[in-house]
Design an enzyme around this catalytic site. Sequence first.
Site, short mmCIF file in Angstrom:
data_model
loop_
_atom_site.label_atom_id
_atom_site.label_comp_id
_atom_site.label_asym_id
_atom_site.label_seq_id
_atom_site.Cartn_x
_atom_site.Cartn_y
_atom_site.Cartn_z
N CYS A 122 0.84 -1.21 0.00
CA CYS A 122 0.00 0.00 0.00
C CYS A 122 0.87 1.25 0.00
CB CYS A 122 -0.90 0.02 1.23
SG CYS A 122 -1.71 1.60 1.44
N ILE A 123 0.59 2.14 -0.95
CA ILE A 123 1.44 3.32 -1.09
C ILE A 123 1.30 4.28 0.09
CG2 ILE A 123 -0.21 4.59 -2.56
CD1 ILE A 123 2.39 5.64 -4.04
#
Lengths: 130, 134
Positions: free
Chosen positions: A78-79
């Site tokens: 997840c960024i």
Amino acid sequence: MKFSIQINEGPYQHQASDTAYQFAKAALAAGHEIFRIFFYHDGVNNGTRLAIPPQDDRNIVALWTALAKDNDLDMVICIAAAQRRGLMDADEAKRQGLDADNIAEGFRISGLGQLIEAGIEADRLVVFGA
Amino acid sequence: MAIKKFMYVNRKPPYGTVYALESLEVVLIGAAFDQDVSLAFIGDGVYQLTKGQNTEAIGQKNFSPVYSALGDYEVTKIYIEKESLEERGLTLDDLQHLVWEDEDEDYAEKDSIRLVSRAELADVMAEQEIILSF
């Protein structure tokens, strides 16, 4: 069956990633499909290529990289969670003007929509940790 | 894309760990996927919705105002477990009043919060297809 897997805890501190790895391996061995593995919260730390565990211990990051390579797995970090924890791929590092990147082979960085999609597309979303 | 029943289960207090904040981030992003979404607040998770949070002394961002925007994201089903409130000496009056506007009824303002017993919530959970627990 088509599984998606979410991993919410980092390596070593918590067993979630180990258990998820064993689950993924067993599911694949039993002929199941894994649509995606999504790393969230501290789970993003499973994707750093700079981890050097002692030689007599398992290398969790390397295990994931190998499993992904052998089975063509989609492993997504997840960024949003990655950025606040200092996990960076080369493109993002460049964009942010940083002098280093640290994503291990087999992982890619993308958005939370990938988690929702993983839930929609799979028959079961299995969550490890937290 | 198929529509599935997603439930986000919030179990932890708003501060102390990052789970509550990062749960909210999933809910907001997930809203773009037009799924059948509900939220549950159980255990210490009920503290996430308390009114009048002030985080100045801990040097962290107070993200609690974001919950009031959930209605705009069409997140309109928010289950609060009654026993969890009672065990902590809380009532619904201690929580934010969360509402949504019903387009089909001339944007009438409706309550998002549904106070349910532990047993009732178990039934709602049993109906879900995806449960993300934070």
